[in-house]
Scaffold this motif. Structure first.
Motif, PDB file in Angstrom:
ATOM      1  N   PHE A 132     -29.055  50.212  18.295  1.00 19.77           N
ATOM      2  CA  PHE A 132     -29.453  49.279  17.242  1.00 19.77           C
ATOM      3  C   PHE A 132     -30.906  48.880  17.429  1.00 19.77           C
ATOM      4  CE2 PHE A 132     -29.949  44.818  15.877  1.00 19.77           C
ATOM      5  CZ  PHE A 132     -29.726  44.989  14.517  1.00 19.77           C
ATOM      6  N   ASN A 133     -31.729  49.108  16.393  1.00 21.44           N
ATOM      7  CA  ASN A 133     -33.093  48.597  16.339  1.00 21.44           C
ATOM      8  C   ASN A 133     -33.950  49.057  17.528  1.00 21.44           C
ATOM      9  OD1 ASN A 133     -34.964  47.082  14.817  1.00 21.44           O
ATOM     10  ND2 ASN A 133     -34.667  45.300  16.117  1.00 21.44           N
ATOM     11  N   ASP A 134     -33.842  50.323  17.884  1.00 23.26           N
ATOM     12  CA  ASP A 134     -34.603  50.881  18.999  1.00 23.26           C
ATOM     13  C   ASP A 134     -36.056  51.074  18.588  1.00 23.26           C
ATOM     14  OD1 ASP A 134     -35.714  52.347  21.066  1.00 23.26           O
ATOM     15  OD2 ASP A 134     -34.207  53.938  21.022  1.00 23.26           O
ATOM     16  N   THR A 135     -36.962  50.442  19.314  1.00 20.44           N
ATOM     17  CA  THR A 135     -38.397  50.541  19.028  1.00 20.44           C
ATOM     18  C   THR A 135     -39.170  51.184  20.183  1.00 20.44           C
ATOM     19  OG1 THR A 135     -38.775  48.314  19.904  1.00 20.44           O
ATOM     20  CG2 THR A 135     -38.394  48.518  17.516  1.00 20.44           C
ATOM     21  N   GLY A 136     -38.475  51.818  21.117  1.00 22.75           N
ATOM     22  CA  GLY A 136     -39.120  52.387  22.297  1.00 22.75           C
ATOM     23  C   GLY A 136     -40.182  53.426  21.973  1.00 22.75           C
ATOM     24  N   HIS A 137     -40.075  54.099  20.862  1.00 20.23           N
ATOM     25  CA  HIS A 137     -41.042  55.127  20.461  1.00 20.23           C
ATOM     26  C   HIS A 137     -42.306  54.546  19.840  1.00 20.23           C
ATOM     27  CE1 HIS A 137     -38.397  54.137  17.160  1.00 20.23           C
ATOM     28  NE2 HIS A 137     -39.355  54.509  16.328  1.00 20.23           N
ATOM     29  N   LEU A 138     -42.282  53.268  19.500  1.00 18.84           N
ATOM     30  CA  LEU A 138     -43.414  52.638  18.842  1.00 18.84           C
ATOM     31  C   LEU A 138     -44.370  52.043  19.862  1.00 18.84           C
ATOM     32  CD1 LEU A 138     -41.546  50.921  15.892  1.00 18.84           C
ATOM     33  CD2 LEU A 138     -42.799  53.065  15.859  1.00 18.84           C
TER      34      LEU A 138
ATOM     35  N   GLU B 190     -42.545  61.081   3.942  1.00 14.28           N
ATOM     36  CA  GLU B 190     -43.573  62.131   3.905  1.00 14.28           C
ATOM     37  C   GLU B 190     -44.227  62.319   5.271  1.00 14.28           C
ATOM     38  OE1 GLU B 190     -46.111  60.740   0.774  1.00 14.28           O
ATOM     39  OE2 GLU B 190     -44.828  61.594  -0.802  1.00 14.28           O
ATOM     40  N   VAL B 191     -44.554  61.213   5.920  1.00 18.10           N
ATOM     41  CA  VAL B 191     -45.195  61.299   7.237  1.00 18.10           C
ATOM     42  C   VAL B 191     -44.218  61.886   8.260  1.00 18.10           C
ATOM     43  CG1 VAL B 191     -46.222  59.968   9.130  1.00 18.10           C
ATOM     44  CG2 VAL B 191     -46.811  59.418   6.751  1.00 18.10           C
ATOM     45  N   VAL B 192     -42.981  61.377   8.272  1.00 14.37           N
ATOM     46  CA  VAL B 192     -41.980  61.873   9.222  1.00 14.37           C
ATOM     47  C   VAL B 192     -41.704  63.351   8.978  1.00 14.37           C
ATOM     48  CG1 VAL B 192     -39.546  61.676   9.908  1.00 14.37           C
ATOM     49  CG2 VAL B 192     -40.925  59.608   9.603  1.00 14.37           C
ATOM     50  N   ALA B 193     -41.583  63.741   7.718  1.00 19.12           N
ATOM     51  CA  ALA B 193     -41.282  65.136   7.378  1.00 19.12           C
ATOM     52  C   ALA B 193     -42.370  66.090   7.848  1.00 19.12           C
ATOM     53  CB  ALA B 193     -41.074  65.274   5.875  1.00 19.12           C
ATOM     54  N   GLY B 194     -43.579  65.598   8.027  1.00 17.61           N
ATOM     55  CA  GLY B 194     -44.639  66.438   8.587  1.00 17.61           C
ATOM     56  C   GLY B 194     -44.300  66.938   9.984  1.00 17.61           C
ATOM     57  N   HIS B 195     -43.448  66.217  10.699  1.00 17.44           N
ATOM     58  CA  HIS B 195     -42.999  66.614  12.031  1.00 17.44           C
ATOM     59  C   HIS B 195     -41.690  67.394  11.985  1.00 17.44           C
ATOM     60  CE1 HIS B 195     -46.075  64.196  14.025  1.00 17.44           C
ATOM     61  NE2 HIS B 195     -45.833  63.280  13.107  1.00 17.44           N
ATOM     62  N   LEU B 196     -41.060  67.427  10.826  1.00 15.08           N
ATOM     63  CA  LEU B 196     -39.770  68.103  10.636  1.00 15.08           C
ATOM     64  C   LEU B 196     -39.868  69.033   9.425  1.00 15.08           C
ATOM     65  CD1 LEU B 196     -37.647  64.828  10.930  1.00 15.08           C
ATOM     66  CD2 LEU B 196     -37.923  66.540  12.723  1.00 15.08           C
TER      67      LEU B 196
ATOM     68  N   TRP C 219     -41.199  61.353  17.648  1.00 14.42           N
ATOM     69  CA  TRP C 219     -40.040  61.040  18.486  1.00 14.42           C
ATOM     70  C   TRP C 219     -38.804  61.825  18.048  1.00 14.42           C
ATOM     71  CZ3 TRP C 219     -39.468  58.680  22.993  1.00 14.42           C
ATOM     72  CH2 TRP C 219     -38.204  58.234  23.380  1.00 14.42           C
ATOM     73  N   LEU C 220     -38.655  62.010  16.750  1.00 10.77           N
ATOM     74  CA  LEU C 220     -37.441  62.638  16.203  1.00 10.77           C
ATOM     75  C   LEU C 220     -37.542  64.154  16.039  1.00 10.77           C
ATOM     76  CD1 LEU C 220     -36.526  60.050  13.421  1.00 10.77           C
ATOM     77  CD2 LEU C 220     -35.469  60.299  15.685  1.00 10.77           C
ATOM     78  N   ARG C 221     -38.659  64.746  16.355  1.00 11.43           N
ATOM     79  CA  ARG C 221     -38.878  66.163  16.020  1.00 11.43           C
ATOM     80  C   ARG C 221     -37.911  67.123  16.696  1.00 11.43           C
ATOM     81  NH1 ARG C 221     -44.425  65.596  18.780  1.00 11.43           N
ATOM     82  NH2 ARG C 221     -43.846  65.979  20.933  1.00 11.43           N
ATOM     83  N   THR C 222     -37.225  66.721  17.765  1.00 12.36           N
ATOM     84  CA  THR C 222     -36.275  67.620  18.434  1.00 12.36           C
ATOM     85  C   THR C 222     -34.825  67.421  17.978  1.00 12.36           C
ATOM     86  OG1 THR C 222     -35.992  66.117  20.300  1.00 12.36           O
ATOM     87  CG2 THR C 222     -37.740  67.798  20.482  1.00 12.36           C
ATOM     88  N   VAL C 223     -34.583  66.435  17.127  1.00 14.09           N
ATOM     89  CA  VAL C 223     -33.221  66.205  16.631  1.00 14.09           C
ATOM     90  C   VAL C 223     -32.905  67.271  15.574  1.00 14.09           C
ATOM     91  CG1 VAL C 223     -31.672  64.577  15.478  1.00 14.09           C
ATOM     92  CG2 VAL C 223     -33.422  63.719  17.076  1.00 14.09           C
ATOM     93  N   PRO C 224     -31.737  67.895  15.642  1.00 17.35           N
ATOM     94  CA  PRO C 224     -31.404  68.959  14.690  1.00 17.35           C
ATOM     95  C   PRO C 224     -30.921  68.417  13.340  1.00 17.35           C
ATOM     96  CG  PRO C 224     -29.596  68.689  16.232  1.00 17.35           C
ATOM     97  CD  PRO C 224     -30.699  67.745  16.677  1.00 17.35           C
TER      98      PRO C 224
END
Length: 190
Positions: free
Chosen positions: A184-190, A62-68, A40-45
């Motif tokens: 606040f507390n956005d879970t739409g990507h999950l 570690e998992v998130v950084a795999g996309h960034l 979800w976050l991979r396009t945020v600079p």
């Protein structure tokens, strides 16, 4: 007008087998949550990923950084698991109903008068010459403190601002206006 946008994320679900351990890692669901978050976050600079040194936050990072892969990351004590507790002179600023619970907070999590949490806000919540986006992978009460700060709520109001695992809360500082709670507390990507 420069702005700083912080994406505050609670770590993924902790492995239930280590729920009572001081530093337990992620469950399989927690790893899936972190993967969805990263996608979800991979396009945020992002310019930086700051994460708590506890295993569940390290593994989430570690998992998130795999996309960034181009974004630098580091363990950051400012993101450590902390619980704001009032000093003896500040107990009157908290509702009586919470004092017994706060008295039971373990020593290694206690942040008297939220001094460390306030230092985190002051260090990270500043603007510079250009826009900055940073990802903070941390814990529930840390995020609650940032939100309480943004809303200028009473010092005890972080209590009850509960974050879902891998939910996104976004706060923003602008050079020409007051800080803002974006989401606040956005879970739409999950």
């Amino acid at each position: 007008m420069a702005r700083t946008r912080l994406y505050l994320v609670r770590h993924g679900e902790q492995d239930p087998a280590s729920a009572h351990a001081l530093d337990g890692g992620l469950s399989q669901l927690g790893r899936e949550q972190a993967d969805r978050l990263g996608r979800w976050l991979r396009t945020v600079p992002f310019s930086m990923i700051h994460y708590s040194p506890l295993a569940r936050a390290v593994q989430t990072a570690e998992v998130v950084a795999g996309h960034l892969p181009q974004v630098p990351r580091h363990a950051c004590d400012l993101m450590a698991d902390r619980t704001p507790v009032p000093s003896a002179g500040q107990r009157g600023r908290y509702p009586d109903r919470w004092l017994a619970w706060l008295d039971g907070v373990p020593d290694d999590e206690r942040d008297e008068d939220a001094s460390a949490l306030q230092a985190a806000v002051e260090h990270l919540g500043v603007t510079g010459d250009k826009d900055r986006h940073e990802l903070l992978i941390t814990h529930n009460f840390v995020i609650g403190w940032f939100v309480r700060h943004m809303l200028e709520a009473p010092v005890w109001r972080w209590i009850g601002l509960n974050q879902a695992n891998c939910a996104i809360t976004i706060v923003q500082w602008n050079s020409d206006r007051p800080p803002t709670l974006i989401s606040f507390n956005d879970t739409g990507h999950l």
